[in-house]
Design an enzyme around this catalytic site. Structure first.
Site, mmCIF file in Angstrom:
data_model
loop_
_atom_site.group_PDB
_atom_site.id
_atom_site.type_symbol
_atom_site.label_atom_id
_atom_site.label_comp_id
_atom_site.label_asym_id
_atom_site.label_seq_id
_atom_site.Cartn_x
_atom_site.Cartn_y
_atom_site.Cartn_z
ATOM 1 N N ALA A 492 0.821 -1.211 0.000
ATOM 2 C CA ALA A 492 0.000 0.000 0.000
ATOM 3 C C ALA A 492 0.855 1.261 0.000
ATOM 4 O O ALA A 492 0.713 2.128 -0.874
ATOM 5 C CB ALA A 492 -0.936 -0.022 1.206
ATOM 6 N N ASP A 518 9.926 -6.377 -4.004
ATOM 7 C CA ASP A 518 8.874 -6.999 -3.189
ATOM 8 C C ASP A 518 8.746 -8.431 -3.646
ATOM 9 O O ASP A 518 8.579 -8.685 -4.837
ATOM 10 C CB ASP A 518 7.547 -6.261 -3.345
ATOM 11 C CG ASP A 518 6.566 -6.592 -2.224
ATOM 12 O OD1 ASP A 518 6.390 -7.800 -1.938
ATOM 13 O OD2 ASP A 518 5.978 -5.671 -1.651
ATOM 14 N N ARG A 529 -6.455 -1.136 -1.376
ATOM 15 C CA ARG A 529 -5.533 -0.062 -0.980
ATOM 16 C C ARG A 529 -4.386 0.117 -1.956
ATOM 17 O O ARG A 529 -3.907 1.230 -2.124
ATOM 18 C CB ARG A 529 -4.930 -0.376 0.412
ATOM 19 C CG ARG A 529 -5.940 -0.602 1.470
ATOM 20 C CD ARG A 529 -5.338 -1.121 2.755
ATOM 21 N NE ARG A 529 -4.314 -2.138 2.620
ATOM 22 C CZ ARG A 529 -4.526 -3.396 2.298
ATOM 23 N NH1 ARG A 529 -5.753 -3.814 2.038
ATOM 24 N NH2 ARG A 529 -3.542 -4.257 2.207
ATOM 25 N N LYS A 542 4.043 -8.200 -7.275
ATOM 26 C CA LYS A 542 3.696 -6.811 -6.958
ATOM 27 C C LYS A 542 4.659 -5.822 -7.597
ATOM 28 O O LYS A 542 4.238 -4.824 -8.197
ATOM 29 C CB LYS A 542 3.697 -6.611 -5.438
ATOM 30 C CG LYS A 542 2.501 -7.177 -4.718
ATOM 31 C CD LYS A 542 2.520 -6.791 -3.246
ATOM 32 C CE LYS A 542 1.274 -7.295 -2.536
ATOM 33 N NZ LYS A 542 1.265 -6.901 -1.118
ATOM 34 N N ASP A 590 6.100 -4.020 6.095
ATOM 35 C CA ASP A 590 5.003 -4.318 7.012
ATOM 36 C C ASP A 590 5.449 -5.119 8.228
ATOM 37 O O ASP A 590 4.626 -5.665 8.945
ATOM 38 C CB ASP A 590 3.892 -5.075 6.281
ATOM 39 C CG ASP A 590 4.361 -6.403 5.705
ATOM 40 O OD1 ASP A 590 5.554 -6.740 5.868
ATOM 41 O OD2 ASP A 590 3.541 -7.104 5.083
ATOM 42 N N ASN A 591 6.770 -5.193 8.483
ATOM 43 C CA ASN A 591 7.227 -5.904 9.675
ATOM 44 C C ASN A 591 8.459 -5.217 10.246
ATOM 45 O O ASN A 591 9.257 -4.615 9.519
ATOM 46 C CB ASN A 591 7.497 -7.378 9.385
ATOM 47 C CG ASN A 591 8.694 -7.588 8.482
ATOM 48 O OD1 ASN A 591 9.833 -7.687 8.954
ATOM 49 N ND2 ASN A 591 8.463 -7.643 7.174
ATOM 50 N N CYS A 646 -1.084 -20.199 31.225
ATOM 51 C CA CYS A 646 -2.159 -20.807 32.017
ATOM 52 C C CYS A 646 -3.516 -20.218 31.661
ATOM 53 O O CYS A 646 -4.532 -20.910 31.729
ATOM 54 C CB CYS A 646 -1.884 -20.632 33.511
ATOM 55 S SG CYS A 646 -0.988 -22.026 34.202
#
Length: 1092
Positions: A492, A518, A529, A542, A590-591, A646
């Site tokens: 995007a 990419d 987007r 992309k 994006d990371n 837990c």
């Protein structure tokens, strides 16, 4: 005249796009006439007579919701919600003026999914339009701008009708629209349209960009209903006590801050004793909400409870979003009584000045039938004379600068304002988020070159960048053309950056280039987007598709597309030569890990980095400037709060817990166990390597492999039997065992109920084949297991039902002596029930089974949330909701489950547009201040004996880190932080500095070099994970290494060759000051390797 482009748009896409799902409410505006029965204005929609439509409960709204393409709109739905999207799907939006700003607004609105967009314009395409209007081509010059743009805009979203109209905007025409947007219109026209829209409560927006200045005005009428002011998820908190008082005090559980604010409204559920407070599910939350007053981080008051029963325990307070009614002034009155939304608190006095400047500009155009000439002193003085108000000398200078650039347009300015305005359009359609009230002014004067001075006749070139040259000058445009920038990511933000760079002429000159990489392929959800892609691009690369798209927008741009991931494994491609030939990097990732990696690369190669990101309506921009600012890695967000194990295993109290449990179950059943079994079959040393694992990991792995191989299914009936027994184990047997260990009436050591507060008492489920969720689980689980073993799937629910009924489910009786941890500390200190003999027995079974399963192929499943045909989300939703039923937790639908379990980042095109525009403005500043290959003198940047030079405060002030939240709306800009400075022996350094070793040295020589030149005793030297030298090293080993050259030493210790593309080694050192013998912090070493 009005014509539609939508029908032809579908034919233009190959293969044909999916048929519109919104045809049921399509209305045609032919020749200025419309069917008002199906296209209500916002004013009509918000009347009491249309309350059902507002709430989305009428049949037509429900049909729109049912038919909504959630695969396309998934990321946006997490920002806006279904109700807002349905309201938008009923709305007709008129956008007048299809220049650079108009097309940006239209693009974002169409991607958002309104019912119809009408493009209105009376102007013809000129060469100057090509600098900002990316859907116009040279061949379009002389055509009407709306007509020329219509086809391209219609292809963005085939669910939206797109039409162009070149006639007069009459009252009858306007009243059929939900929102009206005007760009590039006269003041008289703005006032005329406002007089039509305001009485009808039709949201009316005026927006313009001129040079580096912009104006936005909003009038949404009177009593406009804002249904959600900020878009944040409602807050919930667990209750510890409620008093019986005139001003009852609600206390939250220990260590649980409620997060509420004064004036918030809440409803209560699950309260014991004071049950009168519990909300009635048959009534709306708004009708039962209690207004609160915050007393502290853990307490708030709710008013009189003296007439209610006594509180005995439990309860959850949940925030309720209450509708807010807002009144707006009509345009004429607002002009003389303006209310401003600040965009930069560092320019607090600018909005009134720019307000007056825009008014004077309209008067100037009215008097002269033209805009002020670029950088013309006479026109600037003339415009200044038209300004009304008492302004100082600095204000006058700003107004003159406004005049100098008013004839030009910049693509990034259009992107910023286009994103803001498009979000306001969505607010007008949906009532989602708080609108701009009422004027917003924005400027980017820091981008203007200081060498541009007023001239009598500014030469306007006959090139596509003419309108940009009018603002930034000829020299600046030439510099943009020579740039070589690396855009990492073509999602995007990447698409928006590529568009802005291309339209601005970045990399369009000799030796210039844009590199984009990419590794991802285009998915359908991207199309909402990532506007450079179309339906026929799905499953294509992309970067390649994006490069092709921007080449069509600007044929002059030079662009190279790569399909690589950035990381250590691609450093042979993105090597020294590649980075040395760049001017900078723009991240569109994006990371966090990839961002940190690229940040470190830019610091190492001393390159500027443009960093950005979005989260729904929120966005941020950071500019990293060599030898000046801190880097992206200098500060990081705190890690996400993890859910205690837990809580997941035995005591969930929220749907997030059950969804994470279901996600973990998927990984354990269909991914990790299958991967371990596959490795066992392929690796003869698997058992020995597994036994070397720490703790109880070997046991867990061996048990999983045994189940996957020895107990594997042979056919689909076996898969169903496994699913049914797994259901019984998880949702019945384990719950019965839990209640056996911790009975319902159990008390804690302090005398309180064990099952209270965050511990919700569970209930075992009884399997019922008629229960849809029960069968959903069986069908999904059985088919996923079948996929792992290559067994033919079976999605026939009737056939699966018959198979389930044939399964023998063993009777379960809870056992004594089973240990269940109450918290994570008990879990960590607990012991595994399996002894070594049992482990050896499992290993023996596996060894015996190895020959029997030879040739077996196992297919581990990788979780994929966006493929509705793979049963992955079917399993997650069913597994989570069954566990929620165990614990009395409100279940989640598929949409919400996908968001949480898939860890989806909500996203919307408007925020992306704004952020990418801001990034491009920072790029302009980098070019302006000489951060290019041709302007930088790298020899002056070498860290010398005098240490790091002081930061140029004047230069630093040019740059702006930014944060925006379009929902509020909020805009905050700040000067980047200077890089932190450290020192040793009086020599300062920052993260940008390093020791440069440009000659061959032995380890002995390097140690002596640091002692003599820097007064430092090297105590440790490492390269990557390899320790090359340390003061505590054995004398014999130390002596062996001292005579080796550094490259030889690295090869010997690492037992690896140095790759041919590596031109320098990065060495980390620890040192003591020779004089004081104290530890000192020092930079790293860059050791230049000799030529190959």
């Amino acid at each position: 005249m009005q014509m539609s482009c939508s029908g032809s748009a579908e034919k233009a896409v190959d293969p044909p796009t999916k048929k519109r799902k919104l045809e049921c409410v399509a209305a045609s505006l032919v020749d200025g006439k419309s069917s008002s029965a199906t296209v209500p204005s916002t004013g009509q929609m918000q009347s009491d007579a249309n309350q059902q439509q507002q709430q989305g409960t009428d049949p037509e709204s429900q049909k729109l919701r049912d038919n909504m393409d959630e695969n396309l709109y998934s990321r946006q739905l997490y920002v806006l919600g279904h109700e807002a999207m349905v309201r938008m799907a009923r709305s007709v939006v008129l956008i007048s003026g299809l220049g650079g700003l108009g097309v940006e607004i239209a693009k974002n609105v169409i991607l958002a999914g309104v019912k119809k967009v009408v493009l209105h314009d009376t102007k013809l395409v000129s060469k100057a339009d090509l600098a900002t209007q990316y859907f116009l081509r040279d061949a379009d010059i002389g055509r009407n701008r709306a007509e020329a743009s219509c086809q391209h805009l219609a292809e963005l979203n085939t669910y939206v009708d797109v039409e162009f109209y070149i006639g007069e905007l009459t009252p009858d025409y306007i009243k059929e629209c939900a929102v009206v947007v005007l760009t590039e219109t006269t003041r008289d026209e703005q006032l005329r349209i406002s007089e039509i829209t305001h009485p009808l409560n039709i949201p009316f927006i005026v927006a313009d960009t001129v040079g580096v200045f912009a104006q936005v005005f909003c009038d949404f009428g009177t009593q406009f209903v804002v249904r959600d002011t900020n878009g944040e998820n409602p807050i919930s908190t667990m209750i510890a006590s409620i008093t019986n008082d005139k001003e009852a005090v609600v206390t939250c559980l220990d260590e649980m801050r409620h997060g509420f604010e004064d004036g918030d409204f809440v409803i209560f559920n699950e309260i014991k004793g004071m049950t009168e407070l519990n909300a009635d599910p048959m009534q709306s939350p708004e009708a039962q909400a209690h207004r609160i007053k915050v007393l502290g981080p853990y307490t708030f008051s709710i008013g009189d409870t003296t007439g209610l029963s006594h509180y005995t325990g439990g309860g959850v307070a949940t925030q309720v979003k209450m509708p807010v009614k807002v009144d707006f002034l009509p345009f004429g009155k607002a002009l003389s009584n303006p209310e401003f939304v600040m965009t930069d608190f560092g320019k607090f006095d600018s909005p009134p000045v720019l307000h007056a400047a825009f008014t004077a500009l309209h008067e100037f155009v009215k008097n002269n039938s033209r805009l002020p000439k670029p950088w013309n002193e006479a026109d600037a003085s003339s415009l200044l004379s038209l300004v009304e108000g008492d302004f100082n000398e600095g204000d006058g200078k700003l107004i003159k600068t406004f005049s100098y650039t008013a004839a030009g347009q910049l693509a990034p300015m259009c992107a910023v304002i286009g994103g803001i305005v498009a979000q306001e359009v969505m607010k007008g359609c949906s009532g989602k988020f708080f609108p701009i009230k009422q004027f917003l002014y924005f400027d980017a004067i820091e981008c203007l070159p200081e060498d541009l001075k007023p001239v009598e006749n500014f030469e306007i070139p006959d090139v596509r960048y003419a309108s940009q040259v009018c603002v930034l000058g000829h020299k600046f445009q030439e510099k943009l053309g020579k740039l070589r920038y690396f855009i990492v990511g073509a999602g995007a933000i990447g698409c928006e950056l590529l568009k802005n760079f291309a339209m601005s002429g970045v990399g369009a000159g000799k030796d210039g280039n844009i590199f984009v990489t990419d590794m991802d392929l285009i998915e359908k959800s991207n199309l909402n987007r990532q506007f450079l892609f179309r339906q026929h691009d799905v499953q294509k690369a992309k970067s390649s598709c994006a490069a092709k798209a921007i080449k069509a927008m600007n044929p002059e741009v030079n662009i190279t597309a790569h399909l690589n991931r950035v990381g250590p494994d691609t450093e042979s491609i993105y090597n020294d030569e590649f980075f040395h030939n760049l001017d900078g990097v723009a991240n569109a990732l994006d990371n966090v890990d990839a961002r940190i990696y690229m940040d470190r690369r830019c610091v190492y190669y001393h390159l500027p980095l443009l960093e950005s990101g979005t989260l729904g309506t929120k966005g941020n921009v950071q500019v990293v400037v060599p030898f000046m600012t801190e880097s992206y890695s200098s500060s990081q967000d705190p890690p996400e709060k993890s859910i205690p194990i837990c809580t997941l295993k035995n005591f969930p109290n929220a749907i997030e817990h059950t969804l994470q449990w279901a996600r973990d179950a998927f990984e354990g059943l269909f991914t990790q166990a299958a991967e371990s079994a596959s490795m066992f079959l392929k690796d003869p040393n698997f058992i020995q390597r597994t036994q070397a694992l720490p703790g109880y990991q070997p046991v867990e792995v061996f048990v999983a492999v045994k189940k996957a191989l020895v107990d594997r299914p042979k056919n689909f009936q076996d898969c169903v039997a496994w699913a049914r027994n797994y259901w019984q184990e998880q949702y019945s047997n384990q719950i019965k065992q839990l209640l056996h260990n911790f009975p319902p009436d159990l008390k804690t050591s302090s005398g309180h109920d064990f099952w209270s507060g965050p511990k919700r008492q569970p209930t075992p489920l009884e399997f019922d084949i008629r229960n849809e969720v029960h069968l959903d689980f069986i069908v999904a689980a059985a088919n996923l297991l079948a996929q792992v073993y290559g067994i033919q799937k079976n999605l026939d629910r009737q056939r699966v039902t018959e198979m389930v009924q044939a399964v023998d489910v063993p009777h379960f009786v809870p056992r004594d002596g089973v240990r269940i941890a109450e918290n994570d500390s008990q879990l960590a200190n607990g012991s595994n029930n399996m002894d070594m003999d049992q482990q050896e027995n499992i290993v023996q079974e596996l060894e015996e089974a190895r020959n029997q399963v030879a040739g077996l192929i196992i297919n581990p499943l990788d979780f994929e949330k966006d493929d509705d045909s793979n049963q992955h989300m079917d399993f997650i939703v069913a597994a989570s909701n069954l566990r929620a039923a165990n614990y009395g937790i409100e279940p989640a639908d598929r949409h919400k489950s996908k968001l949480i379990a898939g860890k989806i980042i909500p996203a919307i095109a408007t925020t992306t547009s704004v952020v990418a525009g801001l990034v491009t403005l920072e790029l302009f500043k980098l070019v302006l201040l000489g951060y290019t290959r041709t302007d930088r003198d790298r020899s002056k940047e070498i860290w010398g004996p005098e240490g790091a030079p002081p930061v140029d405060a004047k230069k630093l002030a040019y740059f702006k880190n930014g944060f925006v939240n379009l929902a509020l709306p909020l805009f905050a800009f700040s000067e980047p932080l200077a890089a932190a400075r450290q020192s040793f022996n009086g020599r300062e350094w920052t993260l940008w500095d390093r020791f440069e070793i440009n000659q061959e040295m032995t380890l002995q020589g390097l140690l002596e070099h640091f002692r003599k030149v820097y007064g430092l005793e090297v105590t440790m030297l490492s390269q990557g994970v390899c320790m090359l030298f340390s003061f505590f090293m054995a004398p014999q080993r130390k002596d062996e290494r001292l005579a080796l050259t550094i490259p030889e030493l690295v090869r010997r210790v690492s037992k690896k060759t140095i790759e041919p593309h590596v031109r320098a080694l990065v060495l980390e050192i620890c040192c003591n000051d020779v004089a004081s013998d104290e530890d000192v912090e020092v930079p790293y070493i860059r050791y230049q390797l000799p030529p190959n």
